[in-house]
Write an enzyme that holds these catalytic residues in place. Structure first.
Site, PDB file in Angstrom:
ATOM      1  N   ASP A   1      -6.703   1.372  -8.539  1.00  0.00           N
ATOM      2  CA  ASP A   1      -7.415  -0.058  -8.217  1.00  0.00           C
ATOM      3  C   ASP A   1      -9.073   0.345  -8.517  1.00  0.00           C
ATOM      4  OD1 ASP A   1      -5.320  -1.291  -6.637  1.00  0.00           O
ATOM      5  OD2 ASP A   1      -6.070  -0.247  -5.159  1.00  0.00           O
TER       6      ASP A   1
ATOM      7  N   HIS B   1      -5.298   9.492  -3.761  1.00  0.00           N
ATOM      8  CA  HIS B   1      -3.831   8.887  -3.374  1.00  0.00           C
ATOM      9  C   HIS B   1      -2.998   9.742  -2.599  1.00  0.00           C
ATOM     10  CE1 HIS B   1       0.119   6.644  -4.917  1.00  0.00           C
ATOM     11  NE2 HIS B   1      -0.304   6.180  -4.396  1.00  0.00           N
TER      12      HIS B   1
HETATM   13  N1  ACO Z   1     -13.297   9.028   0.073  1.00  0.00           N
HETATM   14  C1  ACO Z   1     -13.505  10.074   0.519  1.00  0.00           C
HETATM   15  N2  ACO Z   1     -12.727  10.795   1.341  1.00  0.00           N
HETATM   16  C2  ACO Z   1     -11.436  10.325   1.211  1.00  0.00           C
HETATM   17  C3  ACO Z   1     -10.867   9.661   0.782  1.00  0.00           C
HETATM   18  C4  ACO Z   1     -11.731   8.448  -0.187  1.00  0.00           C
HETATM   19  N3  ACO Z   1     -11.461   7.496  -1.002  1.00  0.00           N
HETATM   20  N4  ACO Z   1      -9.804   9.484   0.531  1.00  0.00           N
HETATM   21  C5  ACO Z   1      -9.449  10.422   1.126  1.00  0.00           C
HETATM   22  N5  ACO Z   1     -10.321  10.734   1.618  1.00  0.00           N
HETATM   23  C6  ACO Z   1     -10.347  12.362   2.459  1.00  0.00           C
HETATM   24  C7  ACO Z   1     -10.057  11.632   3.828  1.00  0.00           C
HETATM   25  O1  ACO Z   1     -11.638  11.579   4.770  1.00  0.00           O
HETATM   26  C8  ACO Z   1      -9.369  13.102   4.391  1.00  0.00           C
HETATM   27  O2  ACO Z   1     -10.611  14.583   4.687  1.00  0.00           O
HETATM   28  P1  ACO Z   1     -10.279  15.825   5.657  1.00  0.00           P
HETATM   29  O3  ACO Z   1      -9.053  16.359   5.629  1.00  0.00           O
HETATM   30  O4  ACO Z   1     -11.805  15.643   5.640  1.00  0.00           O
HETATM   31  O5  ACO Z   1     -10.317  14.590   7.260  1.00  0.00           O
HETATM   32  C9  ACO Z   1      -8.866  13.679   3.138  1.00  0.00           C
HETATM   33  O6  ACO Z   1      -9.269  12.998   2.160  1.00  0.00           O
HETATM   34  C10 ACO Z   1      -7.835  13.453   2.625  1.00  0.00           C
HETATM   35  O7  ACO Z   1      -7.645  12.061   3.527  1.00  0.00           O
HETATM   36  P2  ACO Z   1      -6.460  11.299   4.057  1.00  0.00           P
HETATM   37  O8  ACO Z   1      -6.686   9.352   4.507  1.00  0.00           O
HETATM   38  O9  ACO Z   1      -5.897  11.408   5.163  1.00  0.00           O
HETATM   39  O10 ACO Z   1      -4.933  10.777   2.618  1.00  0.00           O
HETATM   40  P3  ACO Z   1      -4.179   9.674   2.739  1.00  0.00           P
HETATM   41  O11 ACO Z   1      -2.924  10.509   2.496  1.00  0.00           O
HETATM   42  O12 ACO Z   1      -3.674   9.967   4.413  1.00  0.00           O
HETATM   43  O13 ACO Z   1      -4.811   8.511   2.398  1.00  0.00           O
HETATM   44  C11 ACO Z   1      -5.767   7.122   1.047  1.00  0.00           C
HETATM   45  C12 ACO Z   1      -5.173   8.138   1.038  1.00  0.00           C
HETATM   46  C13 ACO Z   1      -5.456   5.811   1.840  1.00  0.00           C
HETATM   47  C14 ACO Z   1      -5.511   5.694  -0.146  1.00  0.00           C
HETATM   48  C15 ACO Z   1      -7.070   7.276   1.254  1.00  0.00           C
HETATM   49  O14 ACO Z   1      -6.574   7.952  -0.520  1.00  0.00           O
HETATM   50  C16 ACO Z   1      -7.711   6.074   1.402  1.00  0.00           C
HETATM   51  O15 ACO Z   1      -8.024   5.531   1.960  1.00  0.00           O
HETATM   52  N6  ACO Z   1      -8.909   5.518   0.477  1.00  0.00           N
HETATM   53  C17 ACO Z   1      -9.062   4.803  -0.411  1.00  0.00           C
HETATM   54  C18 ACO Z   1      -8.805   3.703  -0.861  1.00  0.00           C
HETATM   55  C19 ACO Z   1      -7.682   3.017  -1.343  1.00  0.00           C
HETATM   56  O16 ACO Z   1      -8.123   3.418  -2.962  1.00  0.00           O
HETATM   57  N7  ACO Z   1      -6.834   2.848  -1.574  1.00  0.00           N
HETATM   58  C20 ACO Z   1      -5.619   2.701  -3.262  1.00  0.00           C
HETATM   59  C21 ACO Z   1      -4.531   3.424  -2.502  1.00  0.00           C
HETATM   60  S1  ACO Z   1      -3.159   3.037  -4.280  1.00  0.00           S
HETATM   61  C22 ACO Z   1      -2.641   1.948  -3.358  1.00  0.00           C
HETATM   62  O17 ACO Z   1      -2.223   1.763  -2.849  1.00  0.00           O
HETATM   63  C23 ACO Z   1      -2.182   1.314  -4.677  1.00  0.00           C
END
Ligand code: ACO
Length: 429
Positions: free
Chosen positions: A363, A306
């Site tokens: 989720d 998140h």
């Molecule tokens: N699985 C694996 N790795 C992940 C995940 C995940 N679910 N989420 C983040 N990471 C990793 C990224 O690859 C990144 O790694 P790095 O620093 O080595 O490159 C690091 O964690 C940071 O991730 P970002 O994408 O920069 O984080 P951001 O804050 O931009 O994204 C998000 C947040 C979109 C929710 C992300 O965690 C994600 O895609 N999660 C999966 C989708 C999801 O569950 N979305 C629902 C969110 S809650 C809502 O909207 C109601």
């Protein structure tokens, strides 16, 4: 802390005031940055940008705190109904008995969409995603209230808000019935909000759907947990559209589109698809987790991570508990729950997830509850949208009632071609 923050640019020092929120959140007010320095603040993805002051929802992502109008989400999930929470978010107070009855009556009186709207459902192919239908139909519903387009008034807002909250549920159920070739079921005034939705989804013209009070309460709670979440992607979209003074229905329709994506509200559908694929492949989750960590085909553990929570999402805690209770009480044995729990255990003990502070979000378990209630996969994000509607409406209201508010208009750093000449087509390679 000093009253002003200093920024040095090219040997010159500039001062900007600190700004402090109710819970001592600190920011630097850089609204005069460009005028004073000629520079803009660059913040891709807005991770450090406060786009507004808001009095609706408070989140502390480090501590895992979520409050609507100051009230902890745990209390609301346990004690309130979704309609009560909607009132709280929009009207900025818990309703007393009379106010709640009045608001509920207003919802009931406005739950029917205009009969002429029904013809629009026919225009969508059977392959249309219900989120596409929902967005289009919310915008279409707005056309039946021309007064929406012309002006904004605090007095008429309550009725517009009630229309939207009541009708989003009717549109959602109708779009599901249409997509399955089933006859439309009209709402019944004596059912409460969430029961009425299940009735419109699952009753037949010759037989009313038999409702389980546990299922109604679980879905009502899902709506409550989704009702607002400060400046996320879809709410920011609603505020962005509202800032141009577009009408409430148009702004909410834009919010639905933003919510649809799998990185946002679409994640609840993506979680179940992920769990189903793991189940079908016979994997116990180990191979999948390795693929995620090795970033194979950009795989992510959906329902994890998140932007704001760097701790367990408080909504996920409540949903996980409800999920376990509901499945036990309904005697549902869902193999996807076992896989989800195994993935969670693995993730919470794995350095990849620990270092990045990735925890289950709202989720991760909500889809398993919805499956148990019988809600089809393609409707999961629609359920999220129904729940989020009061939050979008409260944010819309906040934007429209800020008389000093400006149109939202970020800047950019241009990285394209420098000044170039137009080449006539005959001279191009
Ligand atoms: N699985 C694996 N790795 C992940 C995940 C995940 N679910 N989420 C983040 N990471 C990793 C990224 O690859 C990144 O790694 P790095 O620093 O080595 O490159 C690091 O964690 C940071 O991730 P970002 O994408 O920069 O984080 P951001 O804050 O931009 O994204 C998000 C947040 C979109 C929710 C992300 O965690 C994600 O895609 N999660 C999966 C989708 C999801 O569950 N979305 C629902 C969110 S809650 C809502 O909207 C109601």
């Amino acid at each position: 802390m000093s009253k002003m923050a200093k920024i040095d640019i090219d040997g010159k020092s500039y001062e900007f005031p600190y700004i402090t929120g109710t819970e001592n959140e600190k920011g630097i007010d850089i609204s005069t940055l460009r005028a004073k320095t000629g520079c803009i603040a660059y913040d891709e993805g807005y991770a450090n940008t406060g786009s507004c002051k808001s009095a609706i929802t408070y989140i502390d992502g480090e501590k895992g705190i979520l409050r609507y109008r100051g009230i902890p989400i745990e209390e609301l999930a346990e004690k309130a109904s979704f309609v009560e929470v909607a009132y709280l978010l929009i009207m900025n107070k818990l309703p007393n008995g009379t106010e709640l009855r009045r608001f509920s009556d207003l919802l009931t009186r406005n739950e029917m969409i205009h009969e002429d709207m029904k013809v629009h459902f026919e225009g969508f192919p059977s392959t249309a995603h219900p989120m596409a239908i929902l967005s289009a139909m919310i915008n279409a519903a707005g056309c039946f209230y021309p007064e929406l387009v012309h002006s904004y008034s605090e007095e008429s807002f309550e009725i517009q808000a009630a229309r939207l909250i009541a009708q989003v549920r009717t549109i959602a159920a109708f779009s599901y019935r249409k997509s399955r070739g089933l006859p439309i079921i009209y709402p019944k005034p004596f059912y409460r909000y969430t029961a009425n939705f299940l009735h419109m989804m699952f009753s037949e013209p010759y037989q009313d759907y038999e409702m389980d009070p546990e299922a109604i309460r679980a879905l009502d709670m899902i709506f409550i947990l989704h009702a607002d979440h400060e400046q996320n992607c879809s709410t920011s979209t609603v505020r962005m559209v509202a800032s141009s003074h577009a009408n409430l229905f148009a702004s909410a329709a834009a919010g639905v589109c933003a919510l649809w994506g799998p990185r946002h509200g679409g994640a609840n559908q993506a979680v179940i698809e992920m769990l189903q694929n793991i189940y079908k492949s016979g994997d116990d989750g180990t191979a999948f987790m390795e693929a995620v960590k090795n970033r194979q085909e950009g795989k992510r553990l959906m329902g994890f991570g998140h932007r704001v929570y760097k701790n367990y999402d408080p909504r996920a805690k409540i949903i996980k508990q409800t999920c376990n209770d509901l499945l036990r009480n309904l005697h549902v044995d869902d193999p996807l729950l076992d896989i989800a729990q195994r993935l969670e255990d693995k993730a919470l003990n794995d350095p990849y997830f620990i270092e990045r502070k990735l925890y289950p979000n709202v989720d991760f378990y909500s889809g398993i509850i919805m499956r148990a209630i019988g809600i089809p996969l393609e409707m999961f994000t629609v359920i999220f949208a129904i729940g989020r509607m009061p939050g979008w409406i409260a944010n819309y209201k906040e934007v429209r009632e800020d008389l000093k508010g400006r149109i939202y208009r970020p800047r950019q750093i241009y990285v394209g071609s420098p000044l170039s000449e137009y080449t006539p087509i005959k001279d191009r390679n």
